[in-house]
Motif scaffolding. Structure first.
Motif, short mmCIF file in Angstrom:
data_model
loop_
_atom_site.label_atom_id
_atom_site.label_comp_id
_atom_site.label_asym_id
_atom_site.label_seq_id
_atom_site.Cartn_x
_atom_site.Cartn_y
_atom_site.Cartn_z
N TYR A 80 83.44 -30.36 6.81
CA TYR A 80 84.12 -29.61 5.74
C TYR A 80 84.19 -30.46 4.47
CZ TYR A 80 87.80 -27.70 2.88
OH TYR A 80 88.52 -27.24 1.80
N MET A 81 84.64 -31.71 4.62
CA MET A 81 84.81 -32.57 3.44
C MET A 81 83.48 -32.78 2.71
SD MET A 81 87.99 -32.94 3.23
CE MET A 81 87.90 -33.97 1.76
N ASN A 82 82.39 -32.89 3.45
CA ASN A 82 81.08 -33.04 2.82
C ASN A 82 80.74 -31.84 1.94
OD1 ASN A 82 80.61 -35.57 3.90
ND2 ASN A 82 79.41 -34.79 5.63
N SER A 83 81.29 -30.68 2.27
CA SER A 83 80.98 -29.49 1.48
C SER A 83 81.86 -29.36 0.23
CB SER A 83 81.13 -28.23 2.35
OG SER A 83 82.48 -27.95 2.63
N VAL A 84 83.03 -30.00 0.22
CA VAL A 84 83.95 -29.82 -0.92
C VAL A 84 84.15 -31.07 -1.77
CG1 VAL A 84 85.22 -27.93 0.18
CG2 VAL A 84 86.05 -30.28 0.43
N ARG A 85 83.79 -32.21 -1.27
CA ARG A 85 84.08 -33.43 -2.02
C ARG A 85 82.94 -33.82 -2.95
NH1 ARG A 85 82.96 -37.78 2.60
NH2 ARG A 85 80.78 -37.94 2.08
N GLU A 86 83.34 -34.35 -4.09
CA GLU A 86 82.39 -34.93 -5.03
C GLU A 86 82.14 -36.38 -4.65
OE1 GLU A 86 82.95 -36.29 -9.54
OE2 GLU A 86 83.03 -34.12 -9.26
N SER A 87 83.24 -37.09 -4.32
CA SER A 87 83.14 -38.48 -3.91
C SER A 87 84.39 -38.86 -3.13
CB SER A 87 82.99 -39.40 -5.13
OG SER A 87 84.14 -39.32 -5.94
N SER A 88 84.30 -40.01 -2.48
CA SER A 88 85.46 -40.55 -1.78
C SER A 88 85.36 -42.06 -1.77
CB SER A 88 85.55 -40.00 -0.35
OG SER A 88 84.42 -40.37 0.40
#
Length: 95
Positions: A80-88
């Motif tokens: 999920y995070m891979n689909s919504v995040r720009e960076s981390s």
């Protein structure tokens, strides 16, 4: 004890997306045996340098953190995070 801290900058940080992200991350509570404590929060300043969501997780050992990284429930959240995040960014430390 091990602290695992991750900050997420979202592609589209609308209130709806931020709230959904916070809820998804919080859903890990009680599902990963090695996870002692979990704090999730949305940024309140929303400045240019801010990240949108913060996660702080506590583990008893480094092995507990490593088990968390590959746990099926965590893997679902990563997808999920891979689909919504720009960076981390992340930091892990022993205390």
């Amino acid at each position: 004890m091990i602290k695992h801290i991750v900050l997420f900058k979202l592609k589209n940080p609308t209130t709806e997306v931020v709230n959904e992200t916070v809820a998804k991350l919080r859903s890990l509570e009680g599902k990963v045996e090695s996870l002692i404590a979990l704090e999730i929060g949305a940024d309140i300043l929303r400045t240019e340098r801010s990240y949108d969501v913060a996660l702080t997780a506590t583990f008893e050992t480094l092995e507990g953190l490593q088990a968390y990284q590959v746990h099926p429930e965590h893997v679902k959240i990563i997808e999920y995070m891979n689909s919504v995040r720009e960076s981390s960014i992340a930091a892990d430390y022993e205390y």
